[in-house]
Design a protein around this motif. Structure first.
Motif, PDB file in Angstrom:
ATOM      1  N   CYS A  72     -25.571  -7.810 -34.285  1.00 18.20           N
ATOM      2  CA  CYS A  72     -26.607  -7.739 -33.255  1.00 18.20           C
ATOM      3  C   CYS A  72     -27.650  -8.838 -33.474  1.00 18.20           C
ATOM      4  O   CYS A  72     -28.205  -8.964 -34.551  1.00 18.20           O
ATOM      5  CB  CYS A  72     -27.284  -6.374 -33.288  1.00 18.20           C
TER       6      CYS A  72
ATOM      7  N   GLU B  55     -19.141 -10.097 -29.790  1.00 17.03           N
ATOM      8  CA  GLU B  55     -19.801  -9.383 -28.707  1.00 17.03           C
ATOM      9  C   GLU B  55     -19.000  -8.146 -28.305  1.00 17.03           C
ATOM     10  O   GLU B  55     -19.552  -7.062 -28.119  1.00 17.03           O
ATOM     11  CB  GLU B  55     -19.967 -10.328 -27.516  1.00 17.03           C
TER      12      GLU B  55
ATOM     13  N   GLU C  60     -17.402 -15.864 -31.158  1.00 12.14           N
ATOM     14  CA  GLU C  60     -18.633 -15.250 -30.638  1.00 12.14           C
ATOM     15  C   GLU C  60     -18.313 -14.146 -29.635  1.00 12.14           C
ATOM     16  O   GLU C  60     -18.953 -13.104 -29.648  1.00 12.14           O
ATOM     17  CB  GLU C  60     -19.537 -16.309 -29.994  1.00 12.14           C
ATOM     18  N   ARG C  61     -17.349 -14.382 -28.742  1.00 10.79           N
ATOM     19  CA  ARG C  61     -16.986 -13.363 -27.748  1.00 10.79           C
ATOM     20  C   ARG C  61     -16.401 -12.131 -28.429  1.00 10.79           C
ATOM     21  O   ARG C  61     -16.710 -11.004 -28.054  1.00 10.79           O
ATOM     22  CB  ARG C  61     -16.004 -13.945 -26.736  1.00 10.79           C
TER      23      ARG C  61
END
Length: 125
Positions: A93, A37, A33-34
């Motif tokens: 996004c 991002e 997830e990071r």
């Protein structure tokens, strides 16, 4: 004069150079997830210092994330990863009010390239 104009080569640049960013898009599932991002922000063109400020983490950590992202996506450079980010924006996004998502744009063609018959993903001349 450039080699292309001398040779009269009109072949697709992806095919001609052998650098197609699309396989990187298909590998997004390999990212944490990071990393997703960081990749999304990388597509905005921010440098490492700005990325670290935006995410509140050390610049050294940003560099480690980018190295991991580039490797997992099968790319060779951070620029290639940024291109993958731009192509995969809708997958990366999660902001429901983002104007780049289909059906939510500020003007004609915002966030999408015009299609030319016979060449998906290229800009019409």
């Amino acid at each position: 004069m450039t080699r292309r104009s001398e040779a009269g080569d009109t072949a697709c640049s992806y095919r001609r150079t052998g650098h197609d960013p699309e396989p990187g898009v298909r590998r997004l599932g390999a990212l944490t997830e990071r990393e997703r991002e960081v990749l999304l922000l990388l597509g905005t063109g921010l440098g490492n210092r700005e990325l670290s400020r935006e995410l509140g983490i050390a610049e050294r950590t940003i560099k480690a994330h980018i190295a991991s992202i580039v490797a997992k996506l099968g790319q060779q450079t951070r620029t290639q990863a940024a291109v993958v980010s731009a192509l995969a924006h809708d997958s990366l996004c999660t902001d429901p009010s983002c104007s780049r998502h289909p059906g939510r744009h500020d003007g004609p063609g915002w966030g999408r390239l015009p299609q030319q018959s016979g060449h998906a993903g290229t800009v019409a001349a």
